[in-house]
Design an enzyme around this catalytic site. Structure first.
Site, short mmCIF file in Angstrom:
data_model
loop_
_atom_site.label_atom_id
_atom_site.label_comp_id
_atom_site.label_asym_id
_atom_site.label_seq_id
_atom_site.Cartn_x
_atom_site.Cartn_y
_atom_site.Cartn_z
N HIS A 118 43.30 29.77 -7.89
CA HIS A 118 43.29 28.52 -7.09
C HIS A 118 43.79 28.86 -5.60
O HIS A 118 43.64 27.99 -4.62
CB HIS A 118 44.49 27.56 -7.22
CG HIS A 118 45.93 27.81 -7.43
ND1 HIS A 118 46.80 28.63 -8.34
CD2 HIS A 118 46.69 27.95 -6.24
CE1 HIS A 118 47.96 28.65 -8.01
NE2 HIS A 118 47.98 28.18 -6.57
N ASP A 178 43.93 30.60 -14.46
CA ASP A 178 44.36 30.73 -13.15
C ASP A 178 44.62 32.18 -12.68
O ASP A 178 45.66 32.43 -12.41
CB ASP A 178 45.48 29.72 -12.77
CG ASP A 178 45.54 29.59 -11.17
OD1 ASP A 178 44.79 29.95 -10.38
OD2 ASP A 178 46.72 28.97 -10.86
N GLY A 217 53.74 28.77 -2.00
CA GLY A 217 53.34 30.03 -1.32
C GLY A 217 53.67 31.32 -2.03
O GLY A 217 53.16 32.26 -1.51
N SER A 223 52.58 31.55 -5.23
CA SER A 223 51.22 31.66 -6.19
C SER A 223 50.56 33.06 -6.06
O SER A 223 50.53 33.49 -5.00
CB SER A 223 50.34 30.29 -5.86
OG SER A 223 50.51 29.24 -6.42
N GLY A 224 50.06 33.53 -6.97
CA GLY A 224 49.40 34.71 -7.07
C GLY A 224 50.23 35.96 -7.29
O GLY A 224 49.84 37.17 -7.55
#
Length: 255
Positions: A66, A113, A204, A206-207
């Site tokens: 995302h 995701d 901030g 995410s990932g």
């Protein structure tokens, strides 16, 4: 924990090692020791941090699907601790290609995701830039295990973003308990896992990786849309082990 040996995959993946709210930052954490997590990546758009990521080979970064909307041009910063500093020998690279699972649908970001970013060139590894091993097949992290997350996200709900890399410890939650909190519509026990603790992720982050031991086992995905580090709706992570065939296929295509 079962670890896939690099030797078994060397013929296919010579540059990759295996071991064992959308857009979510670190709440109730502490500043990481500078460059103690040399695999951490700042994924950026227009020179602004938008997501975390982590280096898994000398050419590929793993992050959340995302974090890219099919038209953005993303760059990554490697080897950074303080994103304001240009003097700590960090490296800025352009993303050459973006790879999301075929079943990923932006309208349902809580499924599949995960994303691989192929960089414009091979990374020159050093003390501040190293890849991290990722979990192997059939890896099941036991509930109660203490792991960690890190990132440059918000320090609190609707708060300020940190320019310094922050980190915190978290505990893995029982998958069935997490499913009962989120419901089967949002949570997949085979593809996701949850954590809880005094600290956690926020916008901030995410990932970024969920790290257990020295291994990245999952990708920070989503959480309570109204409250970072919510006690009612725990943070959810995409299990890396559920996507190994896809990961090997993508990376193998470029070797």
């Amino acid at each position: 924990m079962t670890i896939i040996s690099l030797l078994l995959l060397a013929f296919l993946l010579p540059h990759l090692t295996f071991t064992a709210r959308v857009n979510v930052g670190i709440v109730n954490g502490k500043e990481a020791k500078p460059h103690s997590r040399p695999y951490m990546i700042s994924v950026q758009k227009n020179k602004r941090h938008i997501c975390g990521g982590f280096l898994i080979s000398d050419r590929f970064v793993m992050t959340a699907a995302h974090c890219w909307n099919n038209s953005d041009v993303l760059t990554v910063v490697l080897g950074a601790h303080d994103l304001r500093k240009q003097t700590e020998n960090s490296v800025l690279l352009t993303v050459d290609s973006y790879h999301q699972p075929p079943k990923y649908n932006a309208k349902y970001t809580y499924r599949n995701d995960i994303m691989l970013l192929k960089l414009e060139k091979n990374v020159q590894l050093n003390n501040n830039i190293k890849w991290i091993s990722i979990s192997g097949e059939d890896v099941d992290i036991e509930a109660g295990s203490v792991c960690s997350v890190a990132g440059w996200g918000l320090l609190e709900t609707e708060g300020k973003r940190s320019d310094l890399l922050m980190e915190t410890k978290v505990k893995v939650m029982n998958n069935k308990k997490c499913e009962s909190k989120w419901g089967k519509e949002f949570f997949s026990t085979s593809q996701m896992m949850c954590v809880h603790g005094d600290g956690g992720s926020c916008e901030g982050d995410s990932g970024g990786p969920l790290v257990c031991g020295d291994t990245a086992v999952a990708v920070t995905s989503f959480g309570d849309p109204d409250l970072c580090n919510s006690s009612e709706l725990p943070e959810v992570y995409t299990k890396i082990s559920a996507y190994l065939p896809w990961i090997k296929k993508i990376i193998g295509n470029f070797n």
